[in-house]
Design an enzyme around this catalytic site. Structure first.
Site, PDB file in Angstrom:
ATOM      1  CE  LYS A  66      -3.843  -2.442   2.186  1.00 46.45           C
ATOM      2  NZ  LYS A  66      -4.735  -2.851   3.593  1.00 46.45           N
ATOM      3  CD  GLN A 110      -3.472  -4.295   6.641  1.00 45.60           C
ATOM      4  OE1 GLN A 110      -3.279  -3.383   5.873  1.00 45.60           O
ATOM      5  NE2 GLN A 110      -3.983  -5.361   6.224  1.00 45.60           N
ATOM      6  CG  ASP A 133      -9.758   0.254   5.240  1.00 48.42           C
ATOM      7  OD1 ASP A 133      -9.433  -0.111   3.967  1.00 48.42           O
ATOM      8  OD2 ASP A 133      -8.818  -0.079   6.217  1.00 48.42           O
TER       9      ASP A 133
END
Ligand code: NDP
Length: 300
Positions: A66, A110, A133
């Site tokens: 990422k 994460q 997200d």
């Protein structure tokens, strides 16, 4: 199989391969253009804070990918790599400071988090405007009200691939296998918002194969190699395989496979994503896209 049977078997046209890797590269190109424009207009790059707690090897790979791809498209990433012993209070304090940091447009924590830290508490601590997200209850609610702001990256990647191949999805029958908060549920919601007739199948469903065989669009997000075979697929259906499973082949070599029996499915489906090279690259590209969207919305 006899020679003739093999010949007939091989003569059946294989499903079209949906190249998520190529589509994701195109999407990253669009994000790079947008990020360059944003930087020209504001004098700073869009910024993504990446928070990783602990040493989970798969999570470390995801985070590195990422950050590398963010740099390639002109998004600044701010890594926060925390010790596995980090407590929830410390993590919440970090998120609070990122919420108030003007150079940060998106906050990615994460998952999974180590035991002892509440994922729900952490997700709810992220400012909805920086929730790239799309997991915050505010964004979940907006999605289900048909007014999405930040859409979870994996389902968004799936939707973009489907619209690219099929155009308007109105009236199509879609079946989503899996009902997690990060993939299955938002996927079903997005397909509903796109006017599909949607069924969600899960571990307690009866007649899974029969349900799946009705689908013009079949999205599988379970985490079980080979769960979906020919008996689950309507001829000509578009099949997206979200699953990522590490298995050992006969030579003892480790490799990644999806939830769909690719070889079998490609003889029935109209189009199919591979694993790897299907949904995975789209997920990261959509994270970058969401970060640019967040940056634009915050500076309006
Ligand atoms: P979860 O474990 O959170 O959810 C799995 C879902 O599958 C659950 O809803 C479960 O049902 C359902 N399920 C389990 N067994 C069966 C079965 N036999 N038949 C039907 N449904 C079943 O997983 P995630 O949604 O987080 O991830 C799913 C897969 O996608 C994983 O392989 C993951 O690695 C991958 N993934 C890939 C991404 C990408 O970028 N390509 C991104 C995110 C995930 P129930 O709710 O009843 O328990």
């Amino acid at each position: 199989m006899s020679d003739l049977a093999t010949e007939i078997h091989q003569a059946v046209p294989a499903a079209e391969l949906i190249d998520g890797k190529a589509f994701a590269a195109q999407l990253r190109g669009e994000v790079a253009e947008g990020a360059a424009g944003f930087s020209r207009d504001t004098g700073r790059q869009p910024g993504l804070a990446v928070v990783l707690v602990g040493n989970d090897p798969a999570s470390q790979v995801y985070v590195r990918t990422k950050m590398r791809q963010a740099a390639e498209v002109g998004i600044a990433s701010f890594p926060h790599l925390l010790d596995a012993n980090t407590g929830e209070a410390e993590l919440l304090a970090l998120i609070d400071s990122l919420n108030h940091d003007d150079s940060v447009d998106g906050i990615l924590v994460q998952l999974p988090l180590p035991a002892g830290i509440s994922e729900a508490a952490v997700i709810e601590a992220i400012a909805p405007a920086k929730d790239v997200d799309g997991f915050h209850p505010y964004n979940v609610g907006r999605l289900s009200a048909g007014q999405p702001v930040m859409v979870p990256c994996t389902p968004l990647g799936c939707l973009l691939l489907l619209q690219d191949r099929l155009g308007d999805l109105s009236g199509l029958k879609a079946v989503v296998v899996g009902r997690s908060n990060i993939v299955g549920k938002p996927m079903a919601q997005l397909l509903l918002n796109a006017n599909c007739t949607v069924t969600t199948v899960h571990s307690r469903s009866r007649n899974m194969a029969e349900e799946c065989r009705q689908a013009d669009i079949l999205v599988v997000a379970v985490g079980r190699p080979g769960l979906v075979g020919v008996e689950h697929i309507k001829p000509g259906a578009t099949v997206l395989d979200v699953g990522i499973n590490r298995v050992e082949d006969e030579q003892g070599q480790s490799r990644l496979v999806g939830d769909v029996d690719f070889a079998a499915a490609s003889r029935v489906a109209g189009a199919l994503t591979p694993v790897p090279g299907g949904i995975g690259p789209m997920t990261v590209a959509c994270l970058l896209r969401n970060t640019l969207t967040a940056a634009r919305q915050r500076t309006r």
